[in-house]
Design a protein around this motif. Sequence first.
Motif, mmCIF file in Angstrom:
data_model
loop_
_atom_site.group_PDB
_atom_site.id
_atom_site.type_symbol
_atom_site.label_atom_id
_atom_site.label_comp_id
_atom_site.label_asym_id
_atom_site.label_seq_id
_atom_site.Cartn_x
_atom_site.Cartn_y
_atom_site.Cartn_z
ATOM 1 N N TYR A 7 0.833 -1.203 0.000
ATOM 2 C CA TYR A 7 0.000 0.000 0.000
ATOM 3 C C TYR A 7 0.868 1.254 0.000
ATOM 4 O O TYR A 7 2.063 1.219 0.288
ATOM 5 N N ASN A 8 0.223 2.353 -0.360
ATOM 6 C CA ASN A 8 0.869 3.655 -0.442
ATOM 7 C C ASN A 8 0.059 4.641 0.397
ATOM 8 O O ASN A 8 -1.103 4.894 0.102
ATOM 9 N N LYS A 10 -0.030 7.681 0.470
ATOM 10 C CA LYS A 10 -0.436 8.905 -0.213
ATOM 11 C C LYS A 10 -1.489 8.668 -1.297
ATOM 12 O O LYS A 10 -1.925 9.609 -1.948
ATOM 13 N N ASN A 38 5.515 -1.063 2.300
ATOM 14 C CA ASN A 38 5.080 0.340 2.285
ATOM 15 C C ASN A 38 6.328 1.207 2.368
ATOM 16 O O ASN A 38 6.909 1.377 3.434
ATOM 17 N N PRO A 42 8.360 5.136 -5.238
ATOM 18 C CA PRO A 42 7.973 4.052 -6.153
ATOM 19 C C PRO A 42 9.140 3.132 -6.492
ATOM 20 O O PRO A 42 8.953 1.921 -6.630
ATOM 21 N N ALA A 45 9.639 0.756 -3.667
ATOM 22 C CA ALA A 45 8.533 -0.205 -3.623
ATOM 23 C C ALA A 45 8.714 -1.288 -4.683
ATOM 24 O O ALA A 45 8.524 -2.484 -4.411
ATOM 25 N N GLY A 63 -4.941 0.394 -2.877
ATOM 26 C CA GLY A 63 -4.650 1.650 -3.573
ATOM 27 C C GLY A 63 -5.437 1.757 -4.861
ATOM 28 O O GLY A 63 -6.321 0.941 -5.153
ATOM 29 N N SER A 67 -0.972 2.719 -7.715
ATOM 30 C CA SER A 67 -0.341 1.716 -6.848
ATOM 31 C C SER A 67 -0.394 0.342 -7.491
ATOM 32 O O SER A 67 0.570 -0.435 -7.436
#
Length: 291
Positions: A7-8, A10, A38, A42, A45, A63, A67
């Motif tokens: 997950y992100n 933002k 997390n 990017p 990730a 997301g 995402s």
Amino acid sequence: MKQLVFYNDKAGDGQAAHTAELVHAHLRQQGLDYEDINTDTPEAALKLLKAKLASAERLICIGGDGSLNLAVTALLQTKATPQLAIIPNGTINNFAKSLGIPLDVKRAIANISTGSVQNVGIGSCNDQAVVSSLVFGILADISNNVRQDEKRRFGPIIYVFKGLKGLFTGHSYPIQFKSPQHNAAYKVWSCLITTTNYVGGRQYLQANVPGFAVAILHNFAVLKIPAYVYYLFSGKFSRLKGTTAFATEKLTLSALNQQAVEVRIDGDAGPKLPVQLQWHPAFLRVITPKP
């Protein structure tokens, strides 16, 4: 075998961390081991996802389409095929809507255990996934001018307002389109390439196209702006004069001058032309609601 929870913080409405806690509780209740991914960027990730996917039974992505793009890019680059569970938490969620995945968080989490696996095709641009859309021209310029806080505050309608301004100030790009079905050059004002039947959170086509749905605007007129908006969101783009629409599973895009043309993929900045698009049929193993 672990459940990876990606997950992100933002993304979308900023509630991804809270949603992740609900996912954790569900997985514990099911007696499943899990690990969070997390990260701050990017790039970080993508690197961590690629390192962890080999030992994952299931990848749970919390997301929106942005995402999800990172998650699917990691799957494409590693050729890993764990089950993919989607918890929509973005602003638009085109991909989830096209598969009937619940937008309600509790129902989407329940779907992790109650749903069934469906093989779903996905696109790529060079070595990056195309989950929902690829755009360039005026549409890309418009998206560049839409901030994340504006999307959260106004929703998809913000693209219409920004778009009207962009249509008056934008310009065209000479582009070569080359595919097995279509080989031609156009003076492109805007090009929209989709992998689902949703655009901007709204249904765009009656059904998903098995491949890329390409819509090119190459003859722009200010007086036709209302028609452009109508035909774009009604999925009848090919009926409008000055447009070309076709479907393909392979496409090369090249700029015909020295001007740099940047594409946007799933709402984020992508590479500059030339690019190669490829369709990957039945690549993803997505958990979708049972009929």
